[in-house]
Design a protein around this motif. Sequence first.
Motif, PDB file in Angstrom:
ATOM      1  N   MET A  44       0.694  -1.353   0.147  1.00 50.43           N
ATOM      2  CA  MET A  44      -0.042   0.079   0.012  1.00 50.43           C
ATOM      3  C   MET A  44       0.890   1.109   0.210  1.00 50.43           C
ATOM      4  O   MET A  44       1.964   1.481   0.976  1.00 50.43           O
ATOM      5  N   ASN A  45       0.400   2.241  -0.805  1.00 47.07           N
ATOM      6  CA  ASN A  45       1.383   3.593  -0.761  1.00 47.07           C
ATOM      7  C   ASN A  45       1.125   4.296   0.541  1.00 47.07           C
ATOM      8  O   ASN A  45       0.383   3.981   1.308  1.00 47.07           O
ATOM      9  N   LYS A  46       2.154   4.989   0.539  1.00 45.18           N
ATOM     10  CA  LYS A  46       2.295   5.829   2.222  1.00 45.18           C
ATOM     11  C   LYS A  46       1.726   6.990   1.712  1.00 45.18           C
ATOM     12  O   LYS A  46       0.813   7.334   3.138  1.00 45.18           O
ATOM     13  N   LYS A  47       1.485   7.588   0.468  1.00 46.65           N
ATOM     14  CA  LYS A  47       0.577   8.892   0.459  1.00 46.65           C
ATOM     15  C   LYS A  47      -0.239   8.693  -0.926  1.00 46.65           C
ATOM     16  O   LYS A  47       0.036   8.150  -1.725  1.00 46.65           O
ATOM     17  N   CYS A  48      -1.387   9.536  -0.777  1.00 47.19           N
ATOM     18  CA  CYS A  48      -2.338   9.736  -2.097  1.00 47.19           C
ATOM     19  C   CYS A  48      -1.213  10.503  -3.206  1.00 47.19           C
ATOM     20  O   CYS A  48      -0.799  11.538  -2.633  1.00 47.19           O
ATOM     21  N   SER A  49      -1.422   9.909  -4.253  1.00 46.08           N
ATOM     22  CA  SER A  49      -0.668  10.845  -5.384  1.00 46.08           C
ATOM     23  C   SER A  49      -1.398  12.118  -5.702  1.00 46.08           C
ATOM     24  O   SER A  49      -0.886  12.949  -6.141  1.00 46.08           O
ATOM     25  N   ARG A  65     -10.276  -1.043   5.420  1.00 47.40           N
ATOM     26  CA  ARG A  65      -9.394   0.366   5.604  1.00 47.40           C
ATOM     27  C   ARG A  65     -10.155   1.251   5.073  1.00 47.40           C
ATOM     28  O   ARG A  65     -10.216   2.569   5.579  1.00 47.40           O
ATOM     29  N   GLN A  70      -1.923  13.950  -1.408  1.00 50.51           N
ATOM     30  CA  GLN A  70      -0.740  13.988  -0.420  1.00 50.51           C
ATOM     31  C   GLN A  70      -1.112  13.431   0.866  1.00 50.51           C
ATOM     32  O   GLN A  70      -0.278  13.653   1.779  1.00 50.51           O
ATOM     33  N   THR A  71      -2.497  12.931   1.057  1.00 45.94           N
ATOM     34  CA  THR A  71      -2.924  12.231   2.514  1.00 45.94           C
ATOM     35  C   THR A  71      -1.937  11.100   2.650  1.00 45.94           C
ATOM     36  O   THR A  71      -1.820  10.440   2.018  1.00 45.94           O
ATOM     37  N   ARG A  72      -1.747  11.040   4.101  1.00 51.22           N
ATOM     38  CA  ARG A  72      -0.891   9.848   4.623  1.00 51.22           C
ATOM     39  C   ARG A  72      -1.956   8.800   4.871  1.00 51.22           C
ATOM     40  O   ARG A  72      -2.957   9.173   5.520  1.00 51.22           O
ATOM     41  N   TYR A  73      -1.822   7.732   4.393  1.00 51.80           N
ATOM     42  CA  TYR A  73      -2.642   6.511   4.643  1.00 51.80           C
ATOM     43  C   TYR A  73      -2.686   6.062   5.990  1.00 51.80           C
ATOM     44  O   TYR A  73      -3.609   5.529   6.550  1.00 51.80           O
ATOM     45  N   LYS A  74      -1.484   6.058   6.544  1.00 48.78           N
ATOM     46  CA  LYS A  74      -1.441   5.635   7.878  1.00 48.78           C
ATOM     47  C   LYS A  74      -1.461   6.608   8.775  1.00 48.78           C
ATOM     48  O   LYS A  74      -0.528   7.654   9.244  1.00 48.78           O
TER      49      LYS A  74
END
Length: 95
Positions: free
Chosen positions: A1-6, A72, A9-13
């Motif tokens: 899973m990516n760390k941020k939205c492309s 999630r 730029q929202t952090r997923y965790k």
Amino acid sequence: MNKKCSHCQTRYKIEPSFFFGAMYVSYGLGVMLSVLVFLIAHFILGVSLFGSFLLIATTLFTLYPILARTGRNIWINLFLSFKTKYSKTHLNCNA
């Protein structure tokens, strides 16, 4: 899973315990799916209890990645709103 939205730029965790909440949502989805599979298999199709158990286990094992991602997504959408902060071009953000 990516760390941020492309896009946004929202952090997923969001926090270290974020995935615990998502785990509970995923558990609820799994229970609902198990009950639905049992009702269909046992009462509509007439499968035995052991056969229903095997069908439930197979269904949960097969659909676990989908249940985890859906959990999630439901959990993060309870806390973040993407429609009010960004323009129409960013509505395709899949957090």
